[in-house]
Structures are given as C-alpha cells and as structure tokens.
Design an enzyme around this catalytic site. Sequence first.
Site, PDB file in Angstrom:
ATOM      1  N   CYS A 147     -18.706 -21.164 -41.209  1.00  0.00           N
ATOM      2  CA  CYS A 147     -18.933 -22.575 -41.931  1.00  0.00           C
ATOM      3  C   CYS A 147     -17.766 -22.869 -43.044  1.00  0.00           C
ATOM      4  CB  CYS A 147     -20.231 -22.803 -42.418  1.00  0.00           C
ATOM      5  SG  CYS A 147     -21.554 -22.623 -41.245  1.00  0.00           S
ATOM      6  N   CYS A 187     -18.095 -22.328 -34.639  1.00  0.00           N
ATOM      7  CA  CYS A 187     -19.454 -22.879 -34.865  1.00  0.00           C
ATOM      8  C   CYS A 187     -20.382 -21.885 -33.660  1.00  0.00           C
ATOM      9  CB  CYS A 187     -19.608 -24.385 -34.382  1.00  0.00           C
ATOM     10  SG  CYS A 187     -21.364 -24.859 -34.888  1.00  0.00           S
ATOM     11  N   GLU A 194     -12.754 -25.363 -14.258  1.00  0.00           N
ATOM     12  CA  GLU A 194     -14.072 -25.977 -14.745  1.00  0.00           C
ATOM     13  C   GLU A 194     -15.241 -25.318 -13.790  1.00  0.00           C
ATOM     14  OE1 GLU A 194     -15.176 -26.987 -17.315  1.00  0.00           O
ATOM     15  OE2 GLU A 194     -13.220 -27.638 -18.326  1.00  0.00           O
TER      16      GLU A 194
END
Length: 351
Positions: A208, A201, A48
């Site tokens: 979609c 996305c 991270e």
Amino acid sequence: MRDPAESDVSTALLRWYDYHARAMPWRVAPMDRVAGCVPDPYRVWLSEVMLQQTTVAAVREYFVRFTTRWPDVKALAAAPDDQVMAEWAGLGYYARARNLLKCARVIATVYDGKFPSSYEALTKLPGIGPYTAAAIAAIAFDRPETVMDGNVERVMARLFDIHDPLPGSKPKLKKRAAELTPDERPGDYAQAVMDLGATICSPKSPACGVCPVRTWCRAQSAGSQFELPKKSPKKPKPTRHGHLYIARRNDGALLLERRPEKGLLGGMLGWPGSDWSETPVPAPPFPADWTELRGEVRHTFTHFHLILRIWTANLPDGTIPEGLIILDKHNFRPNDLPTVMRKAHSLWRGQ
C-alpha cells in the site's frame, strides 16, 4: 479520503503504468503506443486464451513457440489439429486449444484474417467469452470495455472496501470497474489495473505504501485490505479413480486412443482405460496377462482429484483393437500427451 468513483484514479494509474508496465512478449509498451505502434489483435487474443486459468510465467514460453511457428491467425488456422494440440500439451484445459483452432478458422475464412473490433462480434466467436472479448476490444482496439480478471476484482474490492464475497459480488465489482474505465487509453488502463493487482495490490501482502491509488482506497483507510476480497467457502473436490492400460508391441509400437472431441481432454491422444468414477470398472483394451505397476498416478483437474492404477502388457503382432491406434515408436512423443497421460508414461518407463 476522496471517493474513488469521483476521482482521477484512471489518470493516476496510467501515469504509474507508463513507468512500471510489465514487459510481456504479447504486449505493446506504453511508450511504443505513443510512438504509433498498434497492438496485434492476434497476439492479444492468443495471450488471453493462454492466460485463462494459467499464470503469466507459465504462458511466456508457450506464447513465443506458438507465434514463432504460427505468426498470424491464418497460419494457425491452416495448422493440423495434432500439431497445435501437441504444442498446447502442458497448458491444460484442452478445450481452449480446440476452440482456439475453431476461432482461428472462422476469422481466417469469414473475416479474411482480420479480427472484428466490437465486443458484440467478438463474443460470437468460438471460445471467446465476455472477459476475453472485453480484453481484445480494449487492448487491441482501444475500446472502453470493462476488463475483469481476478486482479481487477481484487483491486476494486479494496478500492471500494466491498466485503460481499466472491463470486456473488462480481456484478457489483464490475459496475465499480466500469465507472472508472476512461474513454481515452482504455487498453492501457485495463492493463494498468491488472498490473497493479499482480505487482502491488497482491493477494496476501499488498504494498500500500507505493500504490498509486492509495489516496482513494477505502480498504486501506479502513485497514481491511488484507481480508479482501472475501470469498465464499469452496466445496471440497471429490476424488475419482480409474484404470489406464499401456501396451507395447515387440517392435516398440504403442497402443493409444484418441479421446472423444467433447469432454475432458477432448481430441487428445492418451492411453486407453476405464471410466473415471468412485468405482471404475476395469476395461482392458484386449485380453492379455495385464500386470499392475507399482505406485499410482495422481492428478487434479478443475473439479476433481484423480487417482489412476496403471496396467501393462505386451501387444501381440497383428492385434489392433477396434477404435484404437497403433503408433510406431519413432512417431511417439510423450510431450504430445496431456499431463496426466505423461505421468502414466513416466511411471511405466520407470518400471
């Protein structure tokens, strides 16, 4: 179309994630988690921190090198600063590497090498902000924290058809994301939303037709998915200028400086130079017949563009300017330098 806040979005996303999760060296796959494999908080934290302001593709190689050389937080805490900074070189945003070491040493000494599991405790550690704390708590410890990165913001903006521009819409997007975060498998769910944003996305061409939550997507229903999320206009970055000075002794030794701990490129080795401003004042490290190289070095930082003029001269034997470092040619490795300094070295070597 059903309301996303009242739907079983998390179930649909987790079902999709079970089959389509991206394979990453720091991630425990969904099926492995079912089999009882628990994520390593050290690897989650390290990934991270590395991924801040950087892409997954850029981080993979660095992550593998780091975890091979320092397989746990105590090993990293015991590592010399110079070695860690050298391994970090090229990832940029060097304050992250300095905070990485500070955090590792706190965890090794205060927590005996074990990461705290709560969001509140994690945010008190060096270099761990709200996003990173939520990601570690959710992914490593399966706590139902709301993890918000750019991918999640984009998914929420489209799912709820939110047209308020970023960054002002962040609180609204986070509220919506929190409503959808499940109590069961929150770690997998957090990664599922990020994977959805990264693979389906996507910013410019959302797929979609194969999206697992299209049933609830208000933007897809309204046809506005291609214009979301909206963003406030960015201010143009200013351009700063500066001078760098590369001096070599007859035996090949080079003159370098250790930059101040605080500030840009803090704690890193580099070439001595002037300030970086609109009108920098030349500041050669010692009197000499300095020759300007042909060309210039251009580099872009987060908040400004930089253009550097590079000067070179011979370093007389016995000359050690105050506060600078003479580095033997056998101990000099260009890869230990931050990117902008490596660019200057390449220009110098080419001439």
